[in-house]
Design a protein around this motif. Structure first.
Motif, PDB file in Angstrom:
ATOM      1  N   GLY A 138       3.589  19.723  11.401  1.00  0.00           N
ATOM      2  CA  GLY A 138       4.790  19.421  10.636  1.00  0.00           C
ATOM      3  C   GLY A 138       5.828  20.516  10.647  1.00  0.00           C
ATOM      4  O   GLY A 138       6.779  20.456   9.869  1.00  0.00           O
ATOM      5  N   ASN A 139       5.668  21.525  11.511  1.00  0.00           N
ATOM      6  CA  ASN A 139       6.598  22.650  11.521  1.00  0.00           C
ATOM      7  C   ASN A 139       7.764  22.360  12.466  1.00  0.00           C
ATOM      8  O   ASN A 139       7.553  22.097  13.653  1.00  0.00           O
ATOM      9  N   PRO A 140       9.015  22.423  11.987  1.00  0.00           N
ATOM     10  CA  PRO A 140      10.156  22.060  12.843  1.00  0.00           C
ATOM     11  C   PRO A 140      10.381  23.004  14.009  1.00  0.00           C
ATOM     12  O   PRO A 140      11.088  22.646  14.956  1.00  0.00           O
ATOM     13  N   ALA A 141       9.785  24.211  13.961  1.00  0.00           N
ATOM     14  CA  ALA A 141       9.996  25.170  15.052  1.00  0.00           C
ATOM     15  C   ALA A 141       9.249  24.798  16.318  1.00  0.00           C
ATOM     16  O   ALA A 141       9.532  25.340  17.392  1.00  0.00           O
ATOM     17  N   GLY A 142       8.283  23.884  16.214  1.00  0.00           N
ATOM     18  CA  GLY A 142       7.473  23.555  17.377  1.00  0.00           C
ATOM     19  C   GLY A 142       6.341  24.559  17.562  1.00  0.00           C
ATOM     20  O   GLY A 142       5.788  25.067  16.586  1.00  0.00           O
ATOM     21  N   ASP A 143       6.019  24.877  18.806  1.00  0.00           N
ATOM     22  CA  ASP A 143       4.874  25.730  19.123  1.00  0.00           C
ATOM     23  C   ASP A 143       5.022  27.123  18.486  1.00  0.00           C
ATOM     24  O   ASP A 143       5.974  27.847  18.792  1.00  0.00           O
ATOM     25  N   PRO A 144       4.080  27.511  17.619  1.00  0.00           N
ATOM     26  CA  PRO A 144       4.201  28.827  16.989  1.00  0.00           C
ATOM     27  C   PRO A 144       4.062  29.988  17.956  1.00  0.00           C
ATOM     28  O   PRO A 144       4.483  31.106  17.634  1.00  0.00           O
ATOM     29  N   LEU A 145       3.496  29.761  19.139  1.00  0.00           N
ATOM     30  CA  LEU A 145       3.364  30.854  20.100  1.00  0.00           C
ATOM     31  C   LEU A 145       4.736  31.388  20.504  1.00  0.00           C
ATOM     32  O   LEU A 145       4.912  32.597  20.697  1.00  0.00           O
ATOM     33  N   ARG A 146       5.727  30.530  20.604  1.00  0.00           N
ATOM     34  CA  ARG A 146       7.091  30.993  20.911  1.00  0.00           C
ATOM     35  C   ARG A 146       7.579  31.963  19.838  1.00  0.00           C
ATOM     36  O   ARG A 146       8.212  32.989  20.131  1.00  0.00           O
ATOM     37  N   LEU A 147       7.257  31.660  18.583  1.00  0.00           N
ATOM     38  CA  LEU A 147       7.680  32.523  17.478  1.00  0.00           C
ATOM     39  C   LEU A 147       6.967  33.868  17.530  1.00  0.00           C
ATOM     40  O   LEU A 147       7.576  34.912  17.282  1.00  0.00           O
ATOM     41  N   LEU A 148       5.678  33.833  17.854  1.00  0.00           N
ATOM     42  CA  LEU A 148       4.917  35.084  17.952  1.00  0.00           C
ATOM     43  C   LEU A 148       5.458  35.977  19.064  1.00  0.00           C
ATOM     44  O   LEU A 148       5.577  37.197  18.896  1.00  0.00           O
ATOM     45  N   VAL A 149       5.783  35.382  20.196  1.00  0.00           N
ATOM     46  CA  VAL A 149       6.304  36.154  21.329  1.00  0.00           C
ATOM     47  C   VAL A 149       7.671  36.751  20.970  1.00  0.00           C
ATOM     48  O   VAL A 149       7.946  37.924  21.260  1.00  0.00           O
ATOM     49  N   TRP A 150       8.517  35.959  20.344  1.00  0.00           N
ATOM     50  CA  TRP A 150       9.828  36.479  19.925  1.00  0.00           C
ATOM     51  C   TRP A 150       9.666  37.637  18.934  1.00  0.00           C
ATOM     52  O   TRP A 150      10.365  38.657  19.037  1.00  0.00           O
ATOM     53  N   LEU A 151       8.736  37.482  18.002  1.00  0.00           N
ATOM     54  CA  LEU A 151       8.524  38.535  17.015  1.00  0.00           C
ATOM     55  C   LEU A 151       8.066  39.825  17.685  1.00  0.00           C
ATOM     56  O   LEU A 151       8.548  40.916  17.358  1.00  0.00           O
ATOM     57  N   ALA A 152       7.135  39.712  18.626  1.00  0.00           N
ATOM     58  CA  ALA A 152       6.632  40.895  19.322  1.00  0.00           C
ATOM     59  C   ALA A 152       7.719  41.572  20.148  1.00  0.00           C
ATOM     60  O   ALA A 152       7.808  42.809  20.186  1.00  0.00           O
ATOM     61  N   ASN A 153       8.568  40.791  20.796  1.00  0.00           N
ATOM     62  CA  ASN A 153       9.548  41.355  21.719  1.00  0.00           C
ATOM     63  C   ASN A 153      10.877  41.732  21.075  1.00  0.00           C
ATOM     64  O   ASN A 153      11.565  42.632  21.564  1.00  0.00           O
ATOM     65  N   GLU A 154      11.243  41.050  19.998  1.00  0.00           N
ATOM     66  CA  GLU A 154      12.549  41.278  19.395  1.00  0.00           C
ATOM     67  C   GLU A 154      12.490  41.487  17.889  1.00  0.00           C
ATOM     68  O   GLU A 154      13.001  42.473  17.367  1.00  0.00           O
ATOM     69  N   GLY A 155      11.863  40.554  17.194  1.00  0.00           N
ATOM     70  CA  GLY A 155      11.971  40.521  15.740  1.00  0.00           C
ATOM     71  C   GLY A 155      11.427  41.742  15.030  1.00  0.00           C
ATOM     72  O   GLY A 155      12.000  42.206  14.041  1.00  0.00           O
ATOM     73  N   ALA A 156      10.302  42.272  15.499  1.00  0.00           N
ATOM     74  CA  ALA A 156       9.650  43.385  14.798  1.00  0.00           C
ATOM     75  C   ALA A 156      10.100  44.755  15.298  1.00  0.00           C
ATOM     76  O   ALA A 156       9.656  45.779  14.776  1.00  0.00           O
ATOM     77  N   ARG A 157      10.974  44.790  16.279  1.00  0.00           N
ATOM     78  CA  ARG A 157      11.322  46.050  16.953  1.00  0.00           C
ATOM     79  C   ARG A 157      11.892  47.087  15.982  1.00  0.00           C
ATOM     80  O   ARG A 157      11.546  48.270  16.042  1.00  0.00           O
ATOM     81  N   SER A 158      12.768  46.680  15.069  1.00  0.00           N
ATOM     82  CA  SER A 158      13.446  47.662  14.210  1.00  0.00           C
ATOM     83  C   SER A 158      12.509  48.305  13.205  1.00  0.00           C
ATOM     84  O   SER A 158      12.840  49.350  12.627  1.00  0.00           O
TER      85      SER A 158
END
Length: 260
Positions: A198-218
Motif C-alpha cells: 500500500g505504499n505509494p512510493a513503490g519498491d522500497p529498495l529504490r528509497l534505500l538506494v537513494w538514501l545511501a547515495n544522496e539522502g544520508a550524505r549530509s
C-alpha cells in the motif's frame, strides 16, 4: 542559494524549544527563518537532529515511484525496538498529535558511508540484515497539524514522532514488499487493510538506494545498527490517548503500540 542565507541553527531552535516546552508551539517558522526549498529544509532538519543526539535510524518516502524521495534522520530518543511479543507503551502526553502508520523497516548490518561511487542496489540490499514490521507515530512541533508548507514540515523531521520496531525476518531474499499484505488495527478494529503493498512510493529498495547515495550524505551516511523505515503502507490514522495500535504484515511480522 537565496540572497539572504537562512541560519539553520536559528531555525532549528524554534522547533527544538517548542518540543522541549520552553516556548509556545508556533504556527510555522517566522518568515525570516522559514526554509524555502529542500536544501534549506534539510539544513534545518540536520541542525535539529544534531541537537537531539545520536542517529538511530531514518525515515524515507516518496509520493510515487517516480517522485524524488525525502528523508528524515531519527534520533535515539524516538526509536523503540520491541522484544518478541512485546507491547511498547508510550505516554500520549509526549505528543501533540498522534497519527499512526504501519510501515516496513530495514535493519542495517554494515556501514554505507558517503563515497564518490554510487552504491548499487545489490550493495545496499547486502547491508540489510533484517526486515521488520513497524509503527510510526507522526507528530508535529507546530501548533496545528499539516497547516505548514512542505519545507517547514520536512525541516520538522518530516513530521516524525516515534518509531516502534516489531518482529520480522532475517531472510531478506524471502521478503517481497510489492506483494506484502498489511493490516493496521486500532483498539482491535481494522482501520486499514491492503492485500498487497500500500505504499505509494513503490519498491522500497529504490528509497534505500537513494538514501545511501544522496539522502544520508549530509549526516555522514548510513551506519550498522540503524533502522530505515520506508514510508506508510496504510496512510495516517489519527488516534487518541488510550489506544492500542497493531501493524500486522502477515507472514513477516507485527508491531504493537499502546498510547497511554
Amino acid at each position: 542559494m537565496h540572497p539572504t542565507a537562512l541560519d539553520p541553527v536559528a531555525s532549528a531552535a524554534v522547533i527544538t524549544q517548542a518540543r522541549e516546552g520552553r516556548t509556545p508551539r508556533p504556527l510555522d517558522f517566522p518568515a525570516g527563518l522559514r526554509p524555502c526549498d529542500a536544501a534549506e529544509a534539510y539544513a534545518v532538519q540536520d541542525a535539529v537532529v544534531r541537537a537531539r543526539g545520536e542517529i538511530a535510524g531514518w525515515k524515507v518516502g516518496a509520493a510515487s515511484p517516480q517522485a524524488q524521495p525525502a528523508r528524515a534522520a531519527l534520533t535515539r530518543d524516538s526509536v523503540w525496538v520491541a522484544a518478541a511479543n512485546e507491547v511498547v507503551a508510550l505516554s500520549a502526553a509526549g505528543f501533540a498529535v498522534m497519527g499512526v502508520e504501519a510501515e516496513l523497516v530495514y535493519e542495517l548490518g554494515a556501514d554505507l558511508p558517503a563515497r564518490a561511487t554510487p552504491y548499487s542496489a545489490a550493495e545496499v540490499l547486502a547491508a540489510v540484515v533484517s526486515v521488520r514490521a513497524a509503527i510510526e507515530v507522526c507528530d508535529t512541533r507546530f501548533a496545528a497539524w499539516a497547516q505548514q508548507g512542505e519545507w517547514s514540515r520536512l525541516a520538522d523531521q518530516a513530521c516524525h514522532g516515534a518509531l516502534i520496531v516489531g518482529t520480522g525476518t532475517n531472510d531478506i531474499a524471502a521478503v517481497q514488499p510489492l506483494a506484502q499484505a498489511v493490516t493496521l488495527s486500532v483498539n482491535g478494529a481494522v482501520a486499514v487493510q491492503h492485500a498487497t503493498w500500500g505504499n505509494p512510493a513503490g519498491d522500497p529498495l529504490r528509497l534505500l538506494v537513494w538514501l545511501a547515495n544522496e539522502g544520508a550524505r549530509s549526516l555522514g551516511g548510513l551506519r550498522a545498527g540503524q533502522w530505515v523505515t520506508t514510508g506508510s503502507c496504510t496512510g495516517t490514522a489519527l488516534v487518541a490517548p488510550g489506544t492500542e495500535v497493531v501493524a500486522d504484515f502477515p507472514g513477516l511480522g507485527r508491531a504493537v503500540l499502546l498510547l497511554r
